[in-house]
Design a protein around this motif. Structure first.
Motif: not given
Length: 469
Positions: A76-83, A89-109
């Motif tokens: 039910s979760w989809k990242f706005r940024n496909p990277e 047990n979690g998530f990360s950026h494909r490049s391995g670079e540090p990040f300070d924000t990430v947006t996710i769209d969640a829909v009911g299931q």
């Protein structure tokens, strides 16, 4: 010469003090930065969705969820940024670079099977329940969850209700993964009970809308009285319904904060029958036992599921036995026969005991074998005496934890029985724990055959076990 020397010493001391100040300020900033990570949740109850924005200060290279239910997030979760991508047990950026924000769209299931608990659960056509345990992180720790409701909805949880559009929920810095079930939706769906609150899905069949308030109060007060205590938290019960589902569904979930979320579905719930009244009473009491067994005292994290599921199922059945239109004891007797038949045949097939790590969380070993174990601890009653021994056992168990952390495990159960000079009960529970290879297994089977073999238990027609927690 002396003045120059004194001036040099003074300058040196000033430099030292400035250096210490820089270190202290730097340390304070670093300390503050650890606790400024939060997640902003914008919930749209009418559209049955939410937008999640994680903010991290300082930036991070990866995150680790506190609740490891990645399957529900994948669904039910989809990242706005496909990277960005989920890992084990979690998530990360494909490049391995540090990040300070990430947006996710969640829909009911909708839950597709037992033990699957979605992030969002629909409450009618204009409300939803949000499970914050899906949001909480182990690393980095979150400081707060900021909820922003749309459509002039209220945000309610435990004994709290907010009509403000933005509600910030602080999270304690602890390891027991705090979580709430938040109701977000119209105010008129929430009603006050004698000792708590209730939110009912308006899609529930009429008989359930009428029966749930009364049965909730009855189960809540009965469980408190059964354990001889007063609840430390007001209950907040939310009941959702899936009208399009054909198969029987009754999923229950509790939080340490006193919230209970039930998700019902299936054709069986559409008609008011004695069997479904029993199921409703059992289910409500089952979940209240979980609150009793988690807020005041709890099982250790690595202990087998039968310790808590078995207790909830057995005590819930006692409640249903005493509060239905069936003759006294009939519900319990039918359940005992079902537990015994399923459990014994299952353990023989698996050649394992109920604490074995490969089957410890299965439905049969957790619910049915666990309930059978607590029936034995209760003195294996089949009549009006049910519940007497289990109360004395529980008091003795709690008493043994008086000067210890309020956690117990299998060893504490067995030692409580031994200290109470209940040799047979200890041997038969050990037989379930060890399985068919146990030295006590043959005598245990003989006991069940003698105790249950001649009893007429055909009160409730057998049906496959419904989906449960």
């Amino acid at each position: 010469m002396s003045n120059s020397r004194n001036l040099g010493i003074a300058l040196f001391l000033v430099l030292v003090l400035l250096s210490l100040t820089v270190v202290i300020v730097s340390t304070q900033r670093t300390s503050t930065q650890r606790f400024t990570s939060y997640v902003r949740v914008v919930a749209d109850s009418q559209e049955y969705k939410a937008t999640l924005t994680y903010n991290f200060t300082p930036p991070t290279r990866s995150i680790l969820f506190g609740n490891r239910n990645q399957e529900a997030r994948h669904a039910s979760w989809k990242f706005r940024n496909p990277e960005f991508e989920f890992n084990k047990n979690g998530f990360s950026h494909r490049s391995g670079e540090p990040f300070d924000t990430v947006t996710i769209d969640a829909v009911g299931q909708k839950p597709r099977r037992a033990r699957e608990y979605p992030f969002l659960v629909r409450m009618g056509n204009s409300g939803l329940v949000l499970a914050t345990r899906h949001l909480v992180l182990d690393s980095p720790l979150l400081h707060a969850i900021q909820i922003e409701a749309e459509n002039e909805d209220i945000v309610a949880f435990s004994n709290y209700i907010s009509e403000e559009r933005v509600q910030r929920i602080p999270l304690p810095n602890s390891n027991h993964r705090p979580g709430h079930f938040l109701y977000i939706g119209p105010r008129n769906a929430k009603q006050r009970l004698d000792d708590g609150s209730l939110v009912l899905d308006p899609r529930l069949p009429t008989w359930l809308l009428e029966a749930i308030p009364e049965k909730t109060i009855l189960a809540y007060k009965w469980v408190d009285a059964f354990f001889g205590s007063e609840s430390v938290t007001e209950p907040f019960v939310m009941v959702s319904f899936e009208p399009d589902r054909h198969e029987l569904l009754q999923n229950g979930r509790t939080s340490l904060n006193g919230e209970i979320l039930l998700v019902l579905g299936g054709e069986e719930w559409l008609q008011e029958t004695m069997e479904m009244k029993v199921q409703l009473s059992l289910l409500l009491a089952h979940e209240f036992v979980h609150i009793e067994n988690s807020v005041k005292v709890r099982t250790g994290r690595e202990e087998p599921a039968w310790l808590w599921e078995g207790l909830a199922e057995y005590v819930g059945t006692l409640h249903a036995t005493w509060h239905t239109g069936f003759p006294s004891g009939d519900v319990l007797q039918w359940q005992i026969r079902r537990w015994a038949n399923h459990c014994v045949s299952y353990l023989k097939e698996e050649s394992k005991g109920i604490s074995h790590p490969l089957i410890r969380n299965e439905r049969v070993s957790g619910y049915e074998c666990g309930a059978l174990a607590y029936w034995i601890i209760d003195g294996a009653p089949t009549g009006l005496t049910q519940g007497d021994e289990i109360r004395m056992y529980w008091s003795a168990l709690i008493g043994s934890l008086e000067n210890q952390p309020k956690e117990y495990g299998v060893a504490d159960v067995l030692s409580t029985l031994a200290n109470s000079d209940r040799k047979q009960e200890r041997e038969f529970v050990t037989a379930l724990i060890e399985g068919p290879a146990s030295a006590h297994w043959v005598r245990f089977e003989q006991f069940l055959q003698k105790r249950l073999g001649d009893t007429n238990l055909g009160i409730i027609p057998y049906s496959p076990a419904p989906m449960r927690r």
